[in-house]
Design an enzyme around this catalytic site. Sequence first.
Site, mmCIF file in Angstrom:
data_model
loop_
_atom_site.group_PDB
_atom_site.id
_atom_site.type_symbol
_atom_site.label_atom_id
_atom_site.label_comp_id
_atom_site.label_asym_id
_atom_site.label_seq_id
_atom_site.Cartn_x
_atom_site.Cartn_y
_atom_site.Cartn_z
ATOM 1 N N TYR A 12 0.827 -1.210 0.000
ATOM 2 C CA TYR A 12 0.000 0.000 0.000
ATOM 3 C C TYR A 12 0.865 1.266 0.000
ATOM 4 O O TYR A 12 0.788 2.096 -0.905
ATOM 5 C CB TYR A 12 -0.905 -0.057 1.224
ATOM 6 C CG TYR A 12 -1.760 1.143 1.499
ATOM 7 C CD1 TYR A 12 -1.938 1.605 2.799
ATOM 8 C CD2 TYR A 12 -2.410 1.829 0.468
ATOM 9 C CE1 TYR A 12 -2.747 2.703 3.072
ATOM 10 C CE2 TYR A 12 -3.228 2.924 0.733
ATOM 11 C CZ TYR A 12 -3.380 3.357 2.041
ATOM 12 O OH TYR A 12 -4.165 4.452 2.306
ATOM 13 N N ILE A 13 1.725 1.429 0.986
ATOM 14 C CA ILE A 13 2.517 2.664 1.094
ATOM 15 C C ILE A 13 3.697 2.614 0.125
ATOM 16 O O ILE A 13 4.049 3.608 -0.519
ATOM 17 C CB ILE A 13 2.977 2.877 2.550
ATOM 18 C CG1 ILE A 13 1.749 2.952 3.460
ATOM 19 C CG2 ILE A 13 3.825 4.144 2.678
ATOM 20 C CD1 ILE A 13 2.020 2.802 4.921
ATOM 21 N N ASN A 36 1.418 -9.846 0.705
ATOM 22 C CA ASN A 36 0.255 -9.012 1.039
ATOM 23 C C ASN A 36 -0.028 -8.015 -0.078
ATOM 24 O O ASN A 36 -0.487 -6.901 0.143
ATOM 25 C CB ASN A 36 0.503 -8.262 2.366
ATOM 26 C CG ASN A 36 -0.790 -7.679 2.932
ATOM 27 O OD1 ASN A 36 -1.881 -8.195 2.673
ATOM 28 N ND2 ASN A 36 -0.680 -6.588 3.657
ATOM 29 N N SER A 125 6.507 3.149 12.918
ATOM 30 C CA SER A 125 5.093 3.355 13.203
ATOM 31 C C SER A 125 4.912 4.101 14.517
ATOM 32 O O SER A 125 5.699 3.922 15.448
ATOM 33 C CB SER A 125 4.395 1.991 13.283
ATOM 34 O OG SER A 125 3.116 2.118 13.855
ATOM 35 N N TYR A 149 4.268 -6.814 16.895
ATOM 36 C CA TYR A 149 4.472 -5.972 15.707
ATOM 37 C C TYR A 149 5.150 -4.666 16.127
ATOM 38 O O TYR A 149 6.175 -4.269 15.568
ATOM 39 C CB TYR A 149 3.139 -5.669 15.004
ATOM 40 C CG TYR A 149 3.241 -4.468 14.102
ATOM 41 C CD1 TYR A 149 2.766 -3.231 14.516
ATOM 42 C CD2 TYR A 149 3.877 -4.564 12.873
ATOM 43 C CE1 TYR A 149 2.909 -2.118 13.714
ATOM 44 C CE2 TYR A 149 4.026 -3.446 12.061
ATOM 45 C CZ TYR A 149 3.542 -2.226 12.494
ATOM 46 O OH TYR A 149 3.680 -1.115 11.701
ATOM 47 N N LYS A 153 9.124 -2.953 15.393
ATOM 48 C CA LYS A 153 9.445 -1.610 14.885
ATOM 49 C C LYS A 153 10.429 -0.920 15.821
ATOM 50 O O LYS A 153 11.431 -0.348 15.392
ATOM 51 C CB LYS A 153 8.164 -0.777 14.733
ATOM 52 C CG LYS A 153 7.256 -1.235 13.619
ATOM 53 C CD LYS A 153 7.951 -1.220 12.265
ATOM 54 C CE LYS A 153 7.019 -1.581 11.132
ATOM 55 N NZ LYS A 153 7.711 -1.606 9.830
HETATM 56 C C1 WQD Z 1 -8.368 3.230 14.175
HETATM 57 C C2 WQD Z 1 -9.518 3.534 15.109
HETATM 58 C C3 WQD Z 1 -10.198 1.654 16.441
HETATM 59 C C4 WQD Z 1 -11.613 -0.752 13.031
HETATM 60 C C5 WQD Z 1 -3.160 0.323 13.551
HETATM 61 C C6 WQD Z 1 -1.877 -0.236 14.050
HETATM 62 C C7 WQD Z 1 -0.747 0.707 13.729
HETATM 63 C C8 WQD Z 1 -0.757 1.019 12.260
HETATM 64 C C9 WQD Z 1 -2.096 1.603 11.848
HETATM 65 C C10 WQD Z 1 0.781 -0.368 11.066
HETATM 66 C C11 WQD Z 1 -9.348 2.918 16.489
HETATM 67 C C12 WQD Z 1 -11.317 2.058 15.484
HETATM 68 C C13 WQD Z 1 -11.068 0.260 13.816
HETATM 69 C C14 WQD Z 1 -12.979 -1.071 13.150
HETATM 70 C C15 WQD Z 1 -13.223 0.648 14.811
HETATM 71 N N1 WQD Z 1 -0.471 -0.134 11.505
HETATM 72 N N2 WQD Z 1 -11.871 0.943 14.690
HETATM 73 N N3 WQD Z 1 -13.734 -0.354 14.046
HETATM 74 O O1 WQD Z 1 -5.360 0.691 15.647
HETATM 75 O O2 WQD Z 1 -4.918 3.181 15.288
HETATM 76 O O3 WQD Z 1 -3.424 1.510 14.239
HETATM 77 O O4 WQD Z 1 -3.096 0.614 12.176
HETATM 78 O O5 WQD Z 1 1.730 0.370 11.188
HETATM 79 O O6 WQD Z 1 0.469 0.070 14.074
HETATM 80 O O7 WQD Z 1 -1.949 -0.341 15.459
HETATM 81 O O8 WQD Z 1 -5.728 1.789 13.382
HETATM 82 O O9 WQD Z 1 -7.546 1.662 11.757
HETATM 83 O O10 WQD Z 1 -7.178 -0.318 13.330
HETATM 84 O O11 WQD Z 1 -8.133 1.816 14.205
HETATM 85 O O12 WQD Z 1 -13.930 1.283 15.608
HETATM 86 O O13 WQD Z 1 -13.533 -1.985 12.466
HETATM 87 O O14 WQD Z 1 -10.713 2.954 14.577
HETATM 88 O O15 WQD Z 1 -10.716 1.313 17.720
HETATM 89 O O16 WQD Z 1 -9.885 3.822 17.447
HETATM 90 P P1 WQD Z 1 -4.911 1.796 14.763
HETATM 91 P P2 WQD Z 1 -7.170 1.164 13.104
#
Ligand code: WQD
Length: 336
Positions: A12-13, A36, A125, A149, A153
């Site tokens: 993706y990135i 992936n 991250s 994970y 990092k």
């Molecule tokens: C965002 C917000 C959830 C899904 C993760 C990894 C981080 C990075 C980015 C790799 C949160 C809420 C989510 C859903 C929801 N990955 N949510 N329903 O957890 O901030 O970060 O992805 O580098 O390392 O930890 O991202 O998009 O999973 O969640 O309510 O079905 O959305 O609780 O508040 P996150 P996210």
Amino acid sequence: MKKVLVTGGTGYIGSHTCVELLASRYEVVIVDNLSNSTRDVVERIERISTSRVTFYEGDVTVEAEVRQLFEAHDFVGVIHFAGYKAVGESVQQPVMYYQNNLVSTMLLAKYCTLFGVNKFVFSSSATVYGDNQVPFHEGLSLLPTTNPYGETKAMSERILTDVANVTPDLGVSILRYFNPVGAHESGEIGEAPNGIPNNLMPFVTQVARGKRDKLMVFGNDYDTVDGTGVRDYIHVVDLAKGHLAALENLTAGVHMYNLGTGKGTSVLELVHAFQEATGVTIPYEIVERRAGDIAECYADVTKAERELGWRAEKGIYEMCRDAWGFESRLGALVVE
Ligand code: WQD
């Protein structure tokens, strides 16, 4: 032309960063094991950029494969994206994550020093900050993350710092991403996770497409603007441009930068922005918190702006519009 190795370049990135590198007249060599992503992303990058890319399907945890890359090409730099990144999966498969994410980083650092490649940009991250006080700034001492994970990092950052400390000419730029979302305006490349999306935006776009019935909102009892989780969402094209700025400004030593917008957006604020930007209604249900989630995460972005002359330019509406632009094309292309 200056040649850059992009590991994980069909991801993706990585794919969005390849587009920006090509636009700045770099020659791009991608190595990716396609665990992936799919091979057609190479052609999509070439179509957007009207430039060719050299692609190797390979595994940068295999030393012989890494050595062959450095023997075959005279790189000015490496941008290392390749790595597993599913937080939940890392809890279930820690050894797979440590082995893949750490061995790749060690081998690439080793061969950069052996071949005198003096620019190393690393995909880190914001998760390394753990549950620190927001806004997160680069001088914060890191707290343990809630998952392997995140630990891979933080450990990779330490490995690269130790290597740079004994390699006088090597410059390492550690880029701590916040929450990348959106897609290239062409709709050719974007976030296409395998299986059920872990992350919020791809789940929202799959609900919008009718692939999922509704969004489950993980908790609305956090101490935030509306009780739902707050994150610093950044458009993936802004993030890609941040990598170019880091590469072009990279000097000897270790440098860390937050790549975010500096603005927090809650889950419900993002849902509302998506509905306004696309006209598509997103049904949702409030459910229990997700284990390991923190309430708020957003960046102090002053260092990247001061030292790299970079800042995110796109807002949440463009992020939603472009994410939907990619997903709706996916929907048109994919027969369920
Ligand atoms: C965002 C917000 C959830 C899904 C993760 C990894 C981080 C990075 C980015 C790799 C949160 C809420 C989510 C859903 C929801 N990955 N949510 N329903 O957890 O901030 O970060 O992805 O580098 O390392 O930890 O991202 O998009 O999973 O969640 O309510 O079905 O959305 O609780 O508040 P996150 P996210």
